[in-house]
Each structure stands twice: as structure tokens, then as C-alpha cells.
Write a protein that holds these residues in place. Sequence first.
Motif, PDB file in Angstrom:
ATOM      1  N   UNK A  12       0.816  -1.208   0.000  1.00 49.81           N
ATOM      2  CA  UNK A  12       0.000   0.000   0.000  1.00 49.81           C
ATOM      3  C   UNK A  12       0.848   1.255   0.000  1.00 49.81           C
ATOM      4  N   UNK A  13       1.922   1.236   0.778  1.00 51.08           N
ATOM      5  CA  UNK A  13       2.838   2.376   0.815  1.00 51.08           C
ATOM      6  C   UNK A  13       3.517   2.580  -0.537  1.00 51.08           C
ATOM      7  N   UNK A  14       3.991   1.484  -1.136  1.00 50.31           N
ATOM      8  CA  UNK A  14       4.615   1.595  -2.459  1.00 50.31           C
ATOM      9  C   UNK A  14       3.634   2.123  -3.497  1.00 50.31           C
ATOM     10  N   UNK A  15       2.413   1.607  -3.482  1.00 49.91           N
ATOM     11  CA  UNK A  15       1.403   2.090  -4.418  1.00 49.91           C
ATOM     12  C   UNK A  15       1.123   3.568  -4.199  1.00 49.91           C
ATOM     13  N   UNK A  16       1.013   3.978  -2.938  1.00 50.42           N
ATOM     14  CA  UNK A  16       0.743   5.383  -2.630  1.00 50.42           C
ATOM     15  C   UNK A  16       1.840   6.301  -3.125  1.00 50.42           C
ATOM     16  N   UNK A  17       3.088   5.910  -2.935  1.00 56.97           N
ATOM     17  CA  UNK A  17       4.213   6.735  -3.376  1.00 56.97           C
ATOM     18  C   UNK A  17       4.227   6.851  -4.895  1.00 56.97           C
ATOM     19  N   UNK A  18       4.045   5.724  -5.574  1.00 58.33           N
ATOM     20  CA  UNK A  18       4.061   5.746  -7.041  1.00 58.33           C
ATOM     21  C   UNK A  18       2.882   6.554  -7.579  1.00 58.33           C
ATOM     22  N   UNK A  19       1.704   6.352  -6.999  1.00 59.67           N
ATOM     23  CA  UNK A  19       0.524   7.106  -7.437  1.00 59.67           C
ATOM     24  C   UNK A  19       0.720   8.605  -7.232  1.00 59.67           C
ATOM     25  N   UNK A  20       1.240   8.970  -6.079  1.00 61.29           N
ATOM     26  CA  UNK A  20       1.464  10.378  -5.783  1.00 61.29           C
ATOM     27  C   UNK A  20       2.472  10.991  -6.749  1.00 61.29           C
ATOM     28  N   UNK A  21       3.528  10.243  -7.066  1.00 64.00           N
ATOM     29  CA  UNK A  21       4.546  10.742  -7.988  1.00 64.00           C
ATOM     30  C   UNK A  21       3.942  11.026  -9.365  1.00 64.00           C
ATOM     31  N   UNK A  22       3.220  10.048  -9.911  1.00 67.80           N
ATOM     32  CA  UNK A  22       2.693  10.223 -11.260  1.00 67.80           C
ATOM     33  C   UNK A  22       1.548  11.226 -11.311  1.00 67.80           C
ATOM     34  N   UNK A  23       0.688  11.258 -10.311  1.00 66.93           N
ATOM     35  CA  UNK A  23      -0.411  12.225 -10.354  1.00 66.93           C
ATOM     36  C   UNK A  23       0.108  13.654 -10.197  1.00 66.93           C
ATOM     37  N   UNK A  26       1.730  14.653 -13.484  1.00 65.29           N
ATOM     38  CA  UNK A  26       0.712  14.941 -14.485  1.00 65.29           C
ATOM     39  C   UNK A  26       0.091  16.318 -14.249  1.00 65.29           C
ATOM     40  N   UNK A  27      -0.207  16.647 -12.996  1.00 72.08           N
ATOM     41  CA  UNK A  27      -0.807  17.954 -12.686  1.00 72.08           C
ATOM     42  C   UNK A  27       0.150  19.099 -13.028  1.00 72.08           C
ATOM     43  N   UNK A  28       1.432  18.913 -12.732  1.00 77.17           N
ATOM     44  CA  UNK A  28       2.422  19.949 -13.060  1.00 77.17           C
ATOM     45  C   UNK A  28       2.504  20.154 -14.566  1.00 77.17           C
TER      46      UNK A  28
END
Length: 115
Positions: A12-23, A26-28
Motif C-alpha cells: 500500500x505504501x509503495x502504491x501510494x508513493x508511485x501514485x502520488x509521484x505520477x499524479x 501529471x498535474x504539473x
Amino acid sequence: MEEVAVLIIIFGTLFGIIYLFFSTRNKERMALIEKGADASIFMKGQPKNAAPFWKVLILNLSLLLMGIGFGVFLALILETYTSLDGDAIYPATIFFMAGVGLFVGFTLTKKLDKE
């Protein structure tokens, strides 16, 4: 049951970090595009003549695995023909030869990028 909880927390932590990085990335990028920035700024930092990522990955992974295999082979020979302790010689030669394989991969990758 505790092992399952630990695995769920780790993944869950790994998924959260990867999701946060890509989202966030993308927003930037969307914000820059909305302001009219050129899309070529996203490719900044990548040399035009750099080797493809998959070639570098395969080269380094193959040399790492060959180094580990040769380390096991060398440790077996050292344990058989010397009086060295097998519990110490196996990890030492495996890590040493894996490091040599990665160093050779780094050197060949630099050479590949120059071509």
C-alpha cells in the motif's frame, strides 16, 4: 495474520508513493501546458543520442546475473580447494562479483551512450 498485514502495508505504501509521484507530475505538466509552455521542456535532461532504456536495463541486468553466477561458482571452487569457511566465502564472492558485474555494466552503458 500479522504477515499479511505487514505485506498489505508495504504494498500500500509503495502504491501510494508511485501514485502520488505520477499524479503530481501529471498535474504539473497540465498546468504548464495550460500556461502555454512548450512540450519539449518535458524531454529536457535526456540526451538526444542516449541509448534506449530497455537496452541499458537488459545489459546491466544480464551482467549482474552473470556476476552472481560467477560469484557462486568461484565460491564453490574456493570452498572446495581451500580451508576458508563456506558461510563467509559465499556472500563475499557473490556480492563482490555482482558489484564487478554492475561496474562493467556502468562502463559499457557509458560507452553505449557515446556511440
